[in-house]
Motif scaffolding. Structure first.
Motif, PDB file in Angstrom:
ATOM      1  N   GLN A 249       0.900  -1.180   0.154  1.00  0.00           N
ATOM      2  CA  GLN A 249      -0.274   0.117  -0.039  1.00  0.00           C
ATOM      3  C   GLN A 249       0.950   1.162   0.036  1.00  0.00           C
ATOM      4  OE1 GLN A 249      -3.777   0.091   2.120  1.00  0.00           O
ATOM      5  NE2 GLN A 249      -3.463  -1.854   2.902  1.00  0.00           N
ATOM      6  N   LEU A 250       1.874   1.110   0.611  1.00  0.00           N
ATOM      7  CA  LEU A 250       2.919   2.349   0.765  1.00  0.00           C
ATOM      8  C   LEU A 250       3.413   2.689  -0.949  1.00  0.00           C
ATOM      9  CD1 LEU A 250       4.603   4.386   2.133  1.00  0.00           C
ATOM     10  CD2 LEU A 250       6.247   2.575   2.760  1.00  0.00           C
ATOM     11  N   GLU A 251       3.983   1.570  -1.601  1.00  0.00           N
ATOM     12  CA  GLU A 251       4.221   1.688  -2.813  1.00  0.00           C
ATOM     13  C   GLU A 251       3.071   2.308  -3.703  1.00  0.00           C
ATOM     14  OE1 GLU A 251       4.690  -1.415  -6.333  1.00  0.00           O
ATOM     15  OE2 GLU A 251       6.553  -1.532  -5.066  1.00  0.00           O
ATOM     16  N   ALA A 252       1.984   1.925  -3.770  1.00  0.00           N
ATOM     17  CA  ALA A 252       0.933   2.695  -4.359  1.00  0.00           C
ATOM     18  C   ALA A 252       0.636   4.043  -3.974  1.00  0.00           C
ATOM     19  CB  ALA A 252      -0.551   1.751  -4.011  1.00  0.00           C
ATOM     20  N   ALA A 253       0.826   4.346  -2.546  1.00  0.00           N
ATOM     21  CA  ALA A 253       0.729   5.679  -2.360  1.00  0.00           C
ATOM     22  C   ALA A 253       1.874   6.579  -2.821  1.00  0.00           C
ATOM     23  CB  ALA A 253       0.584   5.802  -0.615  1.00  0.00           C
ATOM     24  N   LEU A 254       3.179   6.061  -2.672  1.00  0.00           N
ATOM     25  CA  LEU A 254       4.154   6.959  -3.277  1.00  0.00           C
ATOM     26  C   LEU A 254       4.045   7.145  -4.788  1.00  0.00           C
ATOM     27  CD1 LEU A 254       7.114   5.295  -1.242  1.00  0.00           C
ATOM     28  CD2 LEU A 254       5.667   7.382  -0.727  1.00  0.00           C
ATOM     29  N   ARG A 255       3.574   6.078  -5.501  1.00  0.00           N
ATOM     30  CA  ARG A 255       3.606   5.999  -6.926  1.00  0.00           C
ATOM     31  C   ARG A 255       2.491   7.036  -7.191  1.00  0.00           C
ATOM     32  NH1 ARG A 255       6.696   2.686  -9.913  1.00  0.00           N
ATOM     33  NH2 ARG A 255       5.324   2.849 -11.737  1.00  0.00           N
TER      34      ARG A 255
ATOM     35  N   GLN B 268       1.851   9.833  -5.606  1.00  0.00           N
ATOM     36  CA  GLN B 268       2.562  11.009  -5.502  1.00  0.00           C
ATOM     37  C   GLN B 268       3.585  11.268  -6.401  1.00  0.00           C
ATOM     38  OE1 GLN B 268       2.868  11.414  -1.139  1.00  0.00           O
ATOM     39  NE2 GLN B 268       4.720  12.766  -1.597  1.00  0.00           N
ATOM     40  N   GLY B 269       3.496  10.319  -7.527  1.00  0.00           N
ATOM     41  CA  GLY B 269       4.663  10.678  -8.496  1.00  0.00           C
ATOM     42  C   GLY B 269       5.966   9.959  -8.401  1.00  0.00           C
ATOM     43  N   ILE B 270       6.122   9.305  -7.231  1.00  0.00           N
ATOM     44  CA  ILE B 270       7.286   8.742  -6.847  1.00  0.00           C
ATOM     45  C   ILE B 270       7.581   7.582  -7.488  1.00  0.00           C
ATOM     46  CG2 ILE B 270       9.099   8.248  -4.994  1.00  0.00           C
ATOM     47  CD1 ILE B 270       7.669  10.155  -3.248  1.00  0.00           C
ATOM     48  N   ASN B 271       8.620   7.128  -8.310  1.00  0.00           N
ATOM     49  CA  ASN B 271       8.767   5.810  -8.735  1.00  0.00           C
ATOM     50  C   ASN B 271       9.306   4.845  -7.944  1.00  0.00           C
ATOM     51  OD1 ASN B 271       9.002   3.813 -10.987  1.00  0.00           O
ATOM     52  ND2 ASN B 271      10.711   4.740 -11.776  1.00  0.00           N
ATOM     53  N   ALA B 272       8.316   4.546  -7.106  1.00  0.00           N
ATOM     54  CA  ALA B 272       8.905   3.501  -5.759  1.00  0.00           C
ATOM     55  C   ALA B 272       8.781   2.075  -6.204  1.00  0.00           C
ATOM     56  CB  ALA B 272       7.974   3.893  -4.456  1.00  0.00           C
ATOM     57  N   LYS B 273       9.752   1.399  -5.720  1.00  0.00           N
ATOM     58  CA  LYS B 273       9.588   0.042  -5.749  1.00  0.00           C
ATOM     59  C   LYS B 273       9.945  -0.489  -4.323  1.00  0.00           C
ATOM     60  CE  LYS B 273      11.703  -4.194  -7.513  1.00  0.00           C
ATOM     61  NZ  LYS B 273      12.835  -4.783  -8.285  1.00  0.00           N
ATOM     62  N   MET B 274       8.807  -1.165  -3.778  1.00  0.00           N
ATOM     63  CA  MET B 274       9.086  -1.693  -2.287  1.00  0.00           C
ATOM     64  C   MET B 274       9.430  -3.072  -2.300  1.00  0.00           C
ATOM     65  SD  MET B 274       8.252   0.915  -0.190  1.00  0.00           S
ATOM     66  CE  MET B 274       8.384  -0.101   1.144  1.00  0.00           C
ATOM     67  N   VAL B 275      10.462  -3.560  -1.585  1.00  0.00           N
ATOM     68  CA  VAL B 275      10.851  -4.914  -1.396  1.00  0.00           C
ATOM     69  C   VAL B 275      10.425  -5.432   0.065  1.00  0.00           C
ATOM     70  CG1 VAL B 275      12.667  -6.511  -1.218  1.00  0.00           C
ATOM     71  CG2 VAL B 275      12.845  -4.532  -2.802  1.00  0.00           C
TER      72      VAL B 275
ATOM     73  N   THR C  76      19.449  -4.847  -6.504  1.00  0.00           N
ATOM     74  CA  THR C  76      19.746  -3.367  -6.580  1.00  0.00           C
ATOM     75  C   THR C  76      19.829  -2.968  -4.809  1.00  0.00           C
ATOM     76  OG1 THR C  76      18.466  -3.010  -8.370  1.00  0.00           O
ATOM     77  CG2 THR C  76      18.749  -1.016  -6.777  1.00  0.00           C
ATOM     78  N   LYS C  77      20.904  -2.221  -4.519  1.00  0.00           N
ATOM     79  CA  LYS C  77      20.846  -1.996  -3.078  1.00  0.00           C
ATOM     80  C   LYS C  77      19.650  -0.863  -2.978  1.00  0.00           C
ATOM     81  CE  LYS C  77      23.931   1.167  -1.615  1.00  0.00           C
ATOM     82  NZ  LYS C  77      25.342   1.863  -0.980  1.00  0.00           N
ATOM     83  N   PRO C  78      18.927  -1.170  -1.833  1.00  0.00           N
ATOM     84  CA  PRO C  78      17.929  -0.133  -1.376  1.00  0.00           C
ATOM     85  C   PRO C  78      18.613   0.961  -1.192  1.00  0.00           C
ATOM     86  CG  PRO C  78      17.885  -2.029  -0.126  1.00  0.00           C
ATOM     87  CD  PRO C  78      19.329  -2.306  -0.818  1.00  0.00           C
ATOM     88  N   GLU C  79      17.576   2.101  -1.613  1.00  0.00           N
ATOM     89  CA  GLU C  79      18.092   3.498  -1.288  1.00  0.00           C
ATOM     90  C   GLU C  79      17.704   3.818   0.049  1.00  0.00           C
ATOM     91  OE1 GLU C  79      17.229   6.543  -4.192  1.00  0.00           O
ATOM     92  OE2 GLU C  79      17.043   5.047  -5.663  1.00  0.00           O
ATOM     93  N   LEU C  80      16.672   3.137   0.786  1.00  0.00           N
ATOM     94  CA  LEU C  80      16.082   3.543   2.051  1.00  0.00           C
ATOM     95  C   LEU C  80      15.606   2.083   2.429  1.00  0.00           C
ATOM     96  CD1 LEU C  80      15.311   5.164   4.294  1.00  0.00           C
ATOM     97  CD2 LEU C  80      13.041   5.557   3.070  1.00  0.00           C
TER      98      LEU C  80
END
Length: 239
Positions: free
Chosen positions: A66-72, A74-81, A106-110
């Protein structure tokens, strides 16, 4: 032990504060005025226990999904692992952290670090919990992975000394390691039993939506700034 049972303590925790303020409808806030997804993909790892794993609601309705959907939206190209494992203590998290990170393409950015509740249930001392967090934060620091700690809170029936020591370790470690912190990430729902499943332990899909609404700004703020020359994905216009 299956799943996170810390929310058995909801009634005890509710005695710690006043009535919860009315919350916005998460579905409306998450989906309002979606923005086009832009910029490079931002990989975020959700590392925790059943509250991340999607216990009882399915991974597709989990907090990370749900966080990934919310960030996307918002325009953020998020990929949650989603690296949530039901029942994990901080000791179990420490044991699997390095190989979980090594397994990523890919190393997580956060990294969202959400653990500690099961330590309470198993009667682990705050000193043990702190030591496990220290080792995890050292590992993440050595890999130069930014962290957002998702804090938990001990119930008052554990006694004031234990409560102060446990509750304080999140803020103290966040300051020591210069990482971001949500002091008590269940704050907006722990007094609202209708947002929990029948086990009164795990949030419903709607409860997780409320947590996304309450915490997504902290996630965005914890993401590292993109360099000026960051390129948008090739299919950004199509989204």
């Amino acid at each position: 032990m299956r799943g996170l049972s810390i929310l058995i303590f909801i009634g005890a925790l509710a005695g710690c504060g006043g009535a919860a303020d009315p919350q916005p409808k998460p579905e409306e806030e998450i989906r309002s005025e979606p923005q086009p997804v832009m910029g490079p993909e931002r990989t975020i790892m959700a590392f925790g226990n059943s509250l991340f794993a999607g216990y009882g609601v399915g991974e597709e309705n989990s907090y990370p999904a749900q966080l990934e959907a919310a960030l996307r939206a918002q325009g953020i190209n998020a990929k949650m692992v989603n690296a949530g494992i039901s029942g994990d203590t901080t000791a179990a998290g420490l044991q699997r952290l390095a190989f979980t990170l090594d397994a990523q393409e890919t190393k997580p950015e956060l990294l969202l670090l959400e653990l500690g509740g099961n330590d309470l249930l198993r009667g682990l001392s705050p000193d043990q919990t702190r030591a496990n967090f220290v080792a995890m934060l050292d590992e993440l620091k050595s890999r130069e992975i930014p962290v957002l700690m998702m804090g938990m809170r001990a119930p008052p029936n554990y006694g004031p000394e234990f409560q102060a020591e446990f509750d304080g370790l999140y803020g103290e470690l966040a300051e020591e390691y210069d990482v971001a912190l949500v002091p008590f990430w269940m704050e907006t729902i722990y007094q609202r039993p209708e947002l929990f499943q029948n086990d009164r332990i795990h949030p419903t899909t709607e409860g997780l939506s409320e947590l996304v609404v309450a915490t997504k700004d902290a996630v965005v703020a914890a993401l590292p700034e993109l360099p000026d020359d960051a390129e948008a994905p090739a299919d950004a216009s199509a989204e």
